[in-house]
Design a protein around this motif. Sequence first.
Motif, PDB file in Angstrom:
ATOM      1  N   ALA A 283       0.983  -1.549  -0.296  1.00  0.00           N
ATOM      2  CA  ALA A 283      -0.340   0.355   0.192  1.00  0.00           C
ATOM      3  C   ALA A 283       0.644   1.365   0.017  1.00  0.00           C
ATOM      4  CB  ALA A 283      -1.235  -0.166   1.330  1.00  0.00           C
ATOM      5  N   GLY A 284       1.916   1.236   0.915  1.00  0.00           N
ATOM      6  CA  GLY A 284       2.366   2.326   0.989  1.00  0.00           C
ATOM      7  C   GLY A 284       3.254   2.955  -0.339  1.00  0.00           C
ATOM      8  N   LEU A 285       3.642   1.984  -1.593  1.00  0.00           N
ATOM      9  CA  LEU A 285       4.131   1.652  -2.048  1.00  0.00           C
ATOM     10  C   LEU A 285       3.691   2.743  -3.461  1.00  0.00           C
ATOM     11  CD1 LEU A 285       7.663  -0.758  -2.256  1.00  0.00           C
ATOM     12  CD2 LEU A 285       7.865   2.207  -1.842  1.00  0.00           C
ATOM     13  N   ARG A 286       2.379   1.504  -3.482  1.00  0.00           N
ATOM     14  CA  ARG A 286       1.752   2.439  -4.496  1.00  0.00           C
ATOM     15  C   ARG A 286       1.350   4.108  -4.445  1.00  0.00           C
ATOM     16  NH1 ARG A 286      -0.306  -2.927  -3.538  1.00  0.00           N
ATOM     17  NH2 ARG A 286      -2.349  -1.910  -2.702  1.00  0.00           N
ATOM     18  N   HIS A 287       1.726   4.072  -2.738  1.00  0.00           N
ATOM     19  CA  HIS A 287       0.630   5.678  -2.845  1.00  0.00           C
ATOM     20  C   HIS A 287       2.105   6.640  -3.518  1.00  0.00           C
ATOM     21  CE1 HIS A 287      -2.713   4.088   0.106  1.00  0.00           C
ATOM     22  NE2 HIS A 287      -2.965   5.939   0.375  1.00  0.00           N
ATOM     23  N   THR A 290       1.462   6.569  -7.270  1.00  0.00           N
ATOM     24  CA  THR A 290       0.675   7.575  -7.240  1.00  0.00           C
ATOM     25  C   THR A 290       1.445   9.251  -7.673  1.00  0.00           C
ATOM     26  OG1 THR A 290      -0.661   5.682  -6.916  1.00  0.00           O
ATOM     27  CG2 THR A 290      -1.709   8.154  -7.093  1.00  0.00           C
ATOM     28  N   ALA A 291       2.237   9.141  -6.141  1.00  0.00           N
ATOM     29  CA  ALA A 291       2.317  10.703  -6.053  1.00  0.00           C
ATOM     30  C   ALA A 291       3.416  10.631  -6.909  1.00  0.00           C
ATOM     31  CB  ALA A 291       2.798  10.384  -4.283  1.00  0.00           C
ATOM     32  N   LEU A 292       4.061  10.660  -7.399  1.00  0.00           N
ATOM     33  CA  LEU A 292       4.794  10.169  -8.399  1.00  0.00           C
ATOM     34  C   LEU A 292       3.720  11.122 -10.069  1.00  0.00           C
ATOM     35  CD1 LEU A 292       7.861   7.763  -8.237  1.00  0.00           C
ATOM     36  CD2 LEU A 292       7.298  10.667  -7.171  1.00  0.00           C
ATOM     37  N   VAL A 293       2.772  10.290 -10.019  1.00  0.00           N
ATOM     38  CA  VAL A 293       1.740  10.233 -11.004  1.00  0.00           C
ATOM     39  C   VAL A 293       1.314  12.293 -11.216  1.00  0.00           C
ATOM     40  CG1 VAL A 293      -0.204  10.026 -12.641  1.00  0.00           C
ATOM     41  CG2 VAL A 293       1.405   8.697 -12.079  1.00  0.00           C
ATOM     42  N   PHE A 294       1.064  12.457 -10.318  1.00  0.00           N
ATOM     43  CA  PHE A 294       0.018  13.856  -9.830  1.00  0.00           C
ATOM     44  C   PHE A 294       1.068  14.716  -9.900  1.00  0.00           C
ATOM     45  CE2 PHE A 294      -3.389  11.027  -7.684  1.00  0.00           C
ATOM     46  CZ  PHE A 294      -4.404  12.134  -8.282  1.00  0.00           C
ATOM     47  N   LEU A 295       2.830  14.538  -8.941  1.00  0.00           N
ATOM     48  CA  LEU A 295       3.698  15.274  -9.077  1.00  0.00           C
ATOM     49  C   LEU A 295       4.270  15.615 -10.860  1.00  0.00           C
ATOM     50  CD1 LEU A 295       5.801  16.767  -7.210  1.00  0.00           C
ATOM     51  CD2 LEU A 295       7.228  15.661  -7.882  1.00  0.00           C
ATOM     52  N   SER A 329       2.060  15.714  -0.850  1.00  0.00           N
ATOM     53  CA  SER A 329       1.816  14.928   0.779  1.00  0.00           C
ATOM     54  C   SER A 329       1.076  13.430  -0.041  1.00  0.00           C
ATOM     55  CB  SER A 329       0.260  15.860   0.949  1.00  0.00           C
ATOM     56  OG  SER A 329       0.159  16.727   1.042  1.00  0.00           O
ATOM     57  N   LEU A 330       0.978  12.719  -0.621  1.00  0.00           N
ATOM     58  CA  LEU A 330       1.073  11.483  -0.638  1.00  0.00           C
ATOM     59  C   LEU A 330       1.886  10.078  -0.736  1.00  0.00           C
ATOM     60  CD1 LEU A 330      -2.099   9.332  -1.462  1.00  0.00           C
ATOM     61  CD2 LEU A 330      -1.493   9.900  -3.848  1.00  0.00           C
TER      62      LEU A 330
END
Length: 368
Positions: A283-287, A290-295, A329-330
């Motif tokens: 779960a942590g690594l998926r977060h 995903t955060a890298l995509v938003f960045l 944040s994510l």
Amino acid sequence: MAGLTMTGTPSLRLPGEHFAAGLVFLSAGAAGLVWIAPELSAGLYLSPHVAAVTHCFTLGWLTMTIFGALYQLLPVALGVPIASERAGHMSFWAYAPGVALFVCGVASSSAHLRYAGIALVAIGILGVLTNVGISLHRVRKRDVIWAAIVVAISFLGITLLLGALLADNLQAGFLGSWRVRVLATHLHIALLGWVLMMIAGISHRLLPMFLLAHTADTRWTRQALTLIPIGVILLACGIVSGNDTLGNALPWVGLVLIEAGIACFIVQAVLFFRARKRPRLDAGLRHAATALVFLALASVLGPVVLAEGVHATRLDVVYVLLGLVGGLSLFVVGQFYKVVPFLAWMARFRDDMGRKSVPTVAQLYSQP
């Protein structure tokens, strides 16, 4: 996960109290997003309510969490203990109430609460800067992680000065039309110079450890940590000087360097993910992924925001939300899934090792 602790790390209470307070502010910020949704949809980013909720994320969640992570990971990553654990607790008990008072003061337009809060926040930050600065001075092997922390805390000091200036301006109004420029400078120095630089530096240690990706090419981190701070300085100088149009090069040169630095950081993270020994992401690594995509999405919007200037207020809001909430944040939330269970395991079971059966870290919480 043994790489998260060693001789010289402080008691778990010090990072723990920072992480606990950070989660409180994250929850407040999440609830606050619902509260300010009408203002965000209208592009009213200068609203006191928007400023208050933003600081729940920046001062309360991200900065608080980074402080806690520094206390736990700096001795591990750089091989020196924190200068004073007692000073760490004292700065926390100034900083945490200070953030709460400041947020309430901004939201309610109370000058007394705002000034009391910023004073306590300043005391807390200066305490951390002194404590960490002494530890950094003692480091013999000064690698990219050391450099990232030094640069990041320098930007934190500038962020504090600009924040105090903006807080005083709410009462005196002396900045006039320059308020938006100073606010934009403050925001980019805080999010890119302080938070992203610290994330990039600490991730250089944490991501390969969590992913078991120690064979990955790591040269991209150094390039990211070189390009981003130079770009932030040039962009900030361009914004403050008023050179934010297509006819002036300074902010655009800064933006190009920042974009290149973020690209290097994302490439480095992708290389860590590709070199991992564990095929399944928790779960942590998926977060974090995903955060890298938003960045990346926020980075794509960066040139458009600079070209449009201060008039595209809704676009500005989307840009900040993608970078602050979706990206930074994510990503920190993802690291929480890895670090906090380990620290909880250490606090509860380390004295039982070798004497009786104990659960693994993964068994402390369910993973989908």
